[in-house]
Design an enzyme around this catalytic site. Structure first.
Site, PDB file in Angstrom:
ATOM      1  N   GLY A  17      35.527  14.852  41.189  1.00 16.82           N
ATOM      2  CA  GLY A  17      35.964  15.436  42.462  1.00 16.82           C
ATOM      3  C   GLY A  17      35.434  14.734  43.693  1.00 16.82           C
ATOM      4  N   ASN A  19      37.139  12.711  45.470  1.00 13.06           N
ATOM      5  CA  ASN A  19      38.212  12.807  46.474  1.00 13.06           C
ATOM      6  C   ASN A  19      38.196  14.177  47.140  1.00 13.06           C
ATOM      7  OD1 ASN A  19      40.250  10.451  46.762  1.00 13.06           O
ATOM      8  ND2 ASN A  19      39.706  10.481  44.579  1.00 13.06           N
ATOM      9  N   MET A  95      44.096  15.702  35.464  1.00  8.33           N
ATOM     10  CA  MET A  95      44.514  14.871  34.342  1.00  8.33           C
ATOM     11  C   MET A  95      45.623  15.470  33.477  1.00  8.33           C
ATOM     12  SD  MET A  95      42.794  12.316  35.080  1.00  8.33           S
ATOM     13  CE  MET A  95      43.007  11.196  33.692  1.00  8.33           C
ATOM     14  N   LEU A  97      49.857  16.692  33.373  1.00  7.59           N
ATOM     15  CA  LEU A  97      51.138  16.632  34.081  1.00  7.59           C
ATOM     16  C   LEU A  97      51.459  18.006  34.659  1.00  7.59           C
ATOM     17  CD1 LEU A  97      53.504  14.524  31.790  1.00  7.59           C
ATOM     18  CD2 LEU A  97      52.842  14.029  34.153  1.00  7.59           C
ATOM     19  N   ILE A  98      52.113  18.010  35.789  1.00  6.94           N
ATOM     20  CA  ILE A  98      52.536  19.277  36.402  1.00  6.94           C
ATOM     21  C   ILE A  98      53.859  19.716  35.761  1.00  6.94           C
ATOM     22  CG2 ILE A  98      53.333  20.302  38.586  1.00  6.94           C
ATOM     23  CD1 ILE A  98      50.330  19.813  38.502  1.00  6.94           C
ATOM     24  N   ASN A 112      49.756  13.688  44.921  1.00  6.08           N
ATOM     25  CA  ASN A 112      48.850  13.098  43.931  1.00  6.08           C
ATOM     26  C   ASN A 112      48.327  11.779  44.492  1.00  6.08           C
ATOM     27  OD1 ASN A 112      47.562  12.728  41.365  1.00  6.08           O
ATOM     28  ND2 ASN A 112      49.162  11.254  40.840  1.00  6.08           N
ATOM     29  N   HIS A 114      46.894   7.984  43.215  1.00  6.12           N
ATOM     30  CA  HIS A 114      46.870   7.111  42.041  1.00  6.12           C
ATOM     31  C   HIS A 114      46.141   5.816  42.394  1.00  6.12           C
ATOM     32  CE1 HIS A 114      48.160   5.498  38.227  1.00  6.12           C
ATOM     33  NE2 HIS A 114      48.488   4.380  38.862  1.00  6.12           N
TER      34      HIS A 114
END
Ligand code: GRF
Length: 212
Positions: A17, A19, A95, A97-98, A112, A114
Protein backbone atom coordinates in the site's frame (compact mmCIF):
# COMPACT_ATOMS: atom_id res chain seq x y z
CA UNK A 1 -22.82 29.79 -0.36
CA UNK A 2 -22.44 26.19 -1.47
CA UNK A 3 -19.22 24.58 -0.21
CA UNK A 4 -17.12 22.46 -2.58
CA UNK A 5 -17.51 18.81 -1.61
CA UNK A 6 -14.64 16.38 -1.65
CA UNK A 7 -15.03 13.29 -3.83
CA UNK A 8 -15.28 10.07 -1.79
CA UNK A 9 -12.83 7.31 -2.65
CA UNK A 10 -12.58 3.61 -1.77
CA UNK A 11 -9.09 2.15 -2.16
CA UNK A 12 -8.70 -1.56 -2.91
CA UNK A 13 -5.25 -2.93 -2.06
CA UNK A 14 -3.77 -6.40 -1.59
CA UNK A 15 -0.28 -5.58 -0.38
CA UNK A 16 2.04 -3.01 1.08
CA UNK A 17 0.00 0.00 0.00
CA UNK A 18 2.75 2.51 -0.67
CA UNK A 19 0.55 4.04 -3.38
CA UNK A 20 -2.23 4.36 -0.81
CA UNK A 21 0.26 6.07 1.49
CA UNK A 22 1.29 8.51 -1.27
CA UNK A 23 -2.38 9.37 -1.93
CA UNK A 24 -3.06 9.89 1.79
CA UNK A 25 0.00 12.13 2.12
CA UNK A 26 -1.22 14.31 -0.75
CA UNK A 27 -4.64 14.56 0.90
CA UNK A 28 -2.98 15.50 4.19
CA UNK A 29 -0.92 18.15 2.38
CA UNK A 30 -4.20 19.65 1.24
CA UNK A 31 -3.49 19.30 -2.48
CA UNK A 32 -5.83 16.41 -3.30
CA UNK A 33 -9.52 17.25 -2.78
CA UNK A 34 -10.76 13.75 -1.98
CA UNK A 35 -11.57 11.76 1.14
CA UNK A 36 -10.69 8.07 1.46
CA UNK A 37 -13.80 6.54 3.03
CA UNK A 38 -12.67 2.90 3.02
CA UNK A 39 -9.70 0.66 2.37
CA UNK A 40 -10.83 -2.77 1.22
CA UNK A 41 -8.52 -5.75 0.86
CA UNK A 42 -8.75 -9.37 -0.23
CA UNK A 43 -5.70 -10.06 1.95
CA UNK A 44 -6.17 -9.92 5.74
CA UNK A 45 -2.40 -9.37 6.16
CA UNK A 46 -2.10 -6.47 3.70
CA UNK A 47 -0.04 -3.69 5.27
CA UNK A 48 -2.31 -1.26 3.39
CA UNK A 49 -4.96 -2.05 6.04
CA UNK A 50 -2.57 -1.00 8.79
CA UNK A 51 -1.86 2.30 7.02
CA UNK A 52 -5.63 2.96 6.97
CA UNK A 53 -6.19 1.92 10.61
CA UNK A 54 -3.47 4.34 11.74
CA UNK A 55 -5.63 7.12 10.30
CA UNK A 56 -8.98 5.80 11.50
CA UNK A 57 -10.08 5.07 7.97
CA UNK A 58 -12.67 2.26 7.73
CA UNK A 59 -11.15 -1.05 6.65
CA UNK A 60 -12.81 -4.12 5.29
CA UNK A 61 -11.39 -7.56 4.44
CA UNK A 62 -13.12 -9.62 1.77
CA UNK A 63 -11.15 -12.86 1.68
CA UNK A 64 -11.67 -15.12 -1.35
CA UNK A 65 -11.37 -18.13 1.00
CA UNK A 66 -14.62 -17.15 2.72
CA UNK A 67 -16.69 -17.42 -0.47
CA UNK A 68 -17.75 -20.57 -2.33
CA UNK A 69 -16.99 -19.25 -5.79
CA UNK A 70 -15.65 -16.31 -7.73
CA UNK A 71 -19.09 -14.82 -8.35
CA UNK A 72 -19.90 -14.70 -4.62
CA UNK A 73 -16.54 -13.07 -3.91
CA UNK A 74 -17.06 -10.48 -6.67
CA UNK A 75 -20.51 -9.67 -5.26
CA UNK A 76 -19.04 -9.20 -1.77
CA UNK A 77 -16.41 -6.77 -3.11
CA UNK A 78 -19.10 -4.81 -4.96
CA UNK A 79 -21.25 -4.73 -1.83
CA UNK A 80 -18.32 -3.49 0.29
CA UNK A 81 -17.65 -0.70 -2.21
CA UNK A 82 -21.33 0.25 -2.37
CA UNK A 83 -21.60 0.29 1.43
CA UNK A 84 -18.62 2.67 1.60
CA UNK A 85 -20.60 5.15 -0.47
CA UNK A 86 -17.50 5.88 -2.58
CA UNK A 87 -17.90 7.73 -5.86
CA UNK A 88 -14.48 6.66 -7.13
CA UNK A 89 -12.73 3.29 -6.70
CA UNK A 90 -8.93 3.33 -6.72
CA UNK A 91 -7.07 0.05 -7.19
CA UNK A 92 -3.67 0.33 -5.56
CA UNK A 93 -1.80 -2.95 -5.89
CA UNK A 94 -5.09 -4.89 -5.87
CA UNK A 95 -4.27 -8.35 -7.16
CA UNK A 96 -7.72 -9.60 -8.22
CA UNK A 97 -9.64 -8.89 -11.40
CA UNK A 98 -12.71 -6.72 -10.93
CA UNK A 99 -15.96 -8.57 -11.67
CA UNK A 100 -17.99 -7.53 -14.71
CA UNK A 101 -20.95 -6.40 -12.57
CA UNK A 102 -18.75 -3.93 -10.73
CA UNK A 103 -17.12 -2.69 -13.95
CA UNK A 104 -20.60 -2.06 -15.33
CA UNK A 105 -21.87 -0.36 -12.16
CA UNK A 106 -18.77 1.86 -11.83
CA UNK A 107 -17.70 2.37 -15.44
CA UNK A 108 -15.42 5.38 -15.67
CA UNK A 109 -15.19 5.43 -11.88
CA UNK A 110 -12.61 2.67 -11.24
CA UNK A 111 -8.92 3.49 -11.69
CA UNK A 112 -5.94 1.16 -11.71
CA UNK A 113 -2.21 1.81 -11.75
CA UNK A 114 0.12 -0.43 -13.72
CA UNK A 115 3.94 -0.45 -13.53
CA UNK A 116 4.58 -0.33 -17.30
CA UNK A 117 3.58 1.73 -20.32
CA UNK A 118 0.39 0.02 -21.47
CA UNK A 119 -0.59 -1.52 -23.81
CA UNK A 120 2.91 -3.04 -23.46
CA UNK A 121 3.50 -5.54 -20.67
CA UNK A 122 0.08 -5.98 -19.06
CA UNK A 123 -0.45 -8.51 -16.27
CA UNK A 124 1.19 -9.25 -12.97
CA UNK A 125 4.81 -9.10 -14.14
CA UNK A 126 4.90 -5.85 -16.06
CA UNK A 127 8.26 -4.74 -14.66
CA UNK A 128 9.97 -8.08 -15.30
CA UNK A 129 8.44 -8.44 -18.77
CA UNK A 130 9.65 -4.97 -19.79
CA UNK A 131 13.16 -5.74 -18.53
CA UNK A 132 13.23 -9.13 -20.25
CA UNK A 133 12.12 -7.53 -23.50
CA UNK A 134 14.99 -5.08 -23.26
CA UNK A 135 13.08 -1.82 -23.53
CA UNK A 136 15.07 1.34 -22.78
CA UNK A 137 12.05 3.22 -21.44
CA UNK A 138 9.28 1.83 -19.28
CA UNK A 139 6.98 3.66 -16.92
CA UNK A 140 3.62 3.96 -15.26
CA UNK A 141 0.05 3.92 -16.55
CA UNK A 142 -3.08 5.02 -14.71
CA UNK A 143 -6.18 3.84 -16.53
CA UNK A 144 -9.87 3.30 -16.07
CA UNK A 145 -10.80 -0.34 -15.55
CA UNK A 146 -12.81 -2.17 -18.19
CA UNK A 147 -13.60 -5.88 -18.56
CA UNK A 148 -10.09 -6.77 -19.80
CA UNK A 149 -6.75 -7.16 -18.03
CA UNK A 150 -5.08 -3.73 -18.01
CA UNK A 151 -6.91 -2.74 -21.20
CA UNK A 152 -9.01 0.23 -20.07
CA UNK A 153 -8.84 3.86 -21.27
CA UNK A 154 -5.55 5.55 -20.32
CA UNK A 155 -5.67 8.60 -18.04
CA UNK A 156 -2.02 9.41 -17.23
CA UNK A 157 1.31 7.91 -18.27
CA UNK A 158 4.82 8.71 -17.06
CA UNK A 159 8.01 7.41 -18.64
CA UNK A 160 10.79 5.90 -16.53
CA UNK A 161 14.11 5.23 -18.31
CA UNK A 162 15.64 1.78 -17.87
CA UNK A 163 19.22 2.05 -16.68
CA UNK A 164 22.14 -0.22 -17.52
CA UNK A 165 22.31 -2.93 -14.86
CA UNK A 166 18.70 -2.49 -13.69
CA UNK A 167 17.01 -5.49 -12.12
CA UNK A 168 13.32 -5.82 -11.23
CA UNK A 169 13.88 -4.33 -7.80
CA UNK A 170 15.82 -1.24 -8.90
CA UNK A 171 13.54 -0.49 -11.86
CA UNK A 172 10.37 -1.05 -9.79
CA UNK A 173 11.72 1.29 -7.10
CA UNK A 174 12.02 4.13 -9.64
CA UNK A 175 8.65 3.23 -11.17
CA UNK A 176 7.13 3.43 -7.70
CA UNK A 177 8.43 6.98 -7.34
CA UNK A 178 6.72 7.89 -10.63
CA UNK A 179 3.52 6.20 -9.41
CA UNK A 180 3.40 8.37 -6.31
CA UNK A 181 3.13 11.41 -8.62
CA UNK A 182 0.98 9.93 -11.40
CA UNK A 183 -1.77 8.43 -9.23
CA UNK A 184 -2.58 11.58 -7.21
CA UNK A 185 -2.46 13.53 -10.49
CA UNK A 186 -5.05 11.25 -12.12
CA UNK A 187 -7.27 11.24 -9.03
CA UNK A 188 -7.03 15.02 -8.86
CA UNK A 189 -8.15 15.34 -12.50
CA UNK A 190 -11.14 13.13 -11.70
CA UNK A 191 -11.96 15.11 -8.55
CA UNK A 192 -11.92 18.33 -10.55
CA UNK A 193 -14.33 16.83 -13.07
CA UNK A 194 -11.76 17.19 -15.84
CA UNK A 195 -11.82 13.63 -17.22
CA UNK A 196 -14.18 12.88 -20.03
CA UNK A 197 -14.52 9.41 -21.55
CA UNK A 198 -14.71 9.60 -25.33
CA UNK A 199 -14.92 5.97 -26.48
CA UNK A 200 -11.64 4.43 -25.38
CA UNK A 201 -9.96 7.81 -25.16
CA UNK A 202 -9.80 9.88 -22.01
CA UNK A 203 -10.02 13.58 -22.79
CA UNK A 204 -8.53 15.91 -20.19
CA UNK A 205 -10.45 19.18 -19.97
CA UNK A 206 -8.61 22.39 -19.07
CA UNK A 207 -8.84 23.63 -15.48
CA UNK A 208 -12.36 24.93 -14.88
CA UNK A 209 -13.26 23.75 -18.39
CA UNK A 210 -16.73 22.41 -18.93
CA UNK A 211 -17.60 19.45 -21.08
CA UNK A 212 -19.48 20.45 -24.24
C1 GRF B 1 2.48 -0.96 -7.89
O1 GRF B 1 3.69 -1.04 -8.57
C2 GRF B 1 1.33 -0.93 -8.87
O2 GRF B 1 1.67 -0.39 -10.10
C3 GRF B 1 1.00 -2.38 -9.05
O3 GRF B 1 1.20 -2.96 -7.79
C4 GRF B 1 2.17 -2.20 -7.07
C5 GRF B 1 1.57 -1.88 -5.74
O4 GRF B 1 2.50 -1.32 -4.85
N1 GRF B 1 -0.34 -2.52 -9.55
P1 GRF B 1 2.04 -0.75 -3.45
O5 GRF B 1 1.27 -1.84 -2.71
O6 GRF B 1 1.22 0.46 -3.69
O7 GRF B 1 3.32 -0.45 -2.74
Amino acid sequence: MEMARNITVAVLASGSGTNLEAILLEIERGVLPVVVVAVISDNPDAYALERARKRDIDTRVVDRKDYPNRGAFDSAILEAVRESGAELVVLAGYMKLIGDDMVEAFRGRIMNIHPALLPCFPGEQGVLDALDYGVKVSGVTVHFVDEGLDTGPIIVQRAVPVEEGDDVESLHARIHQAEYVAYPEAINLFAQGRLWLDGRKVRVLPPGGAQT
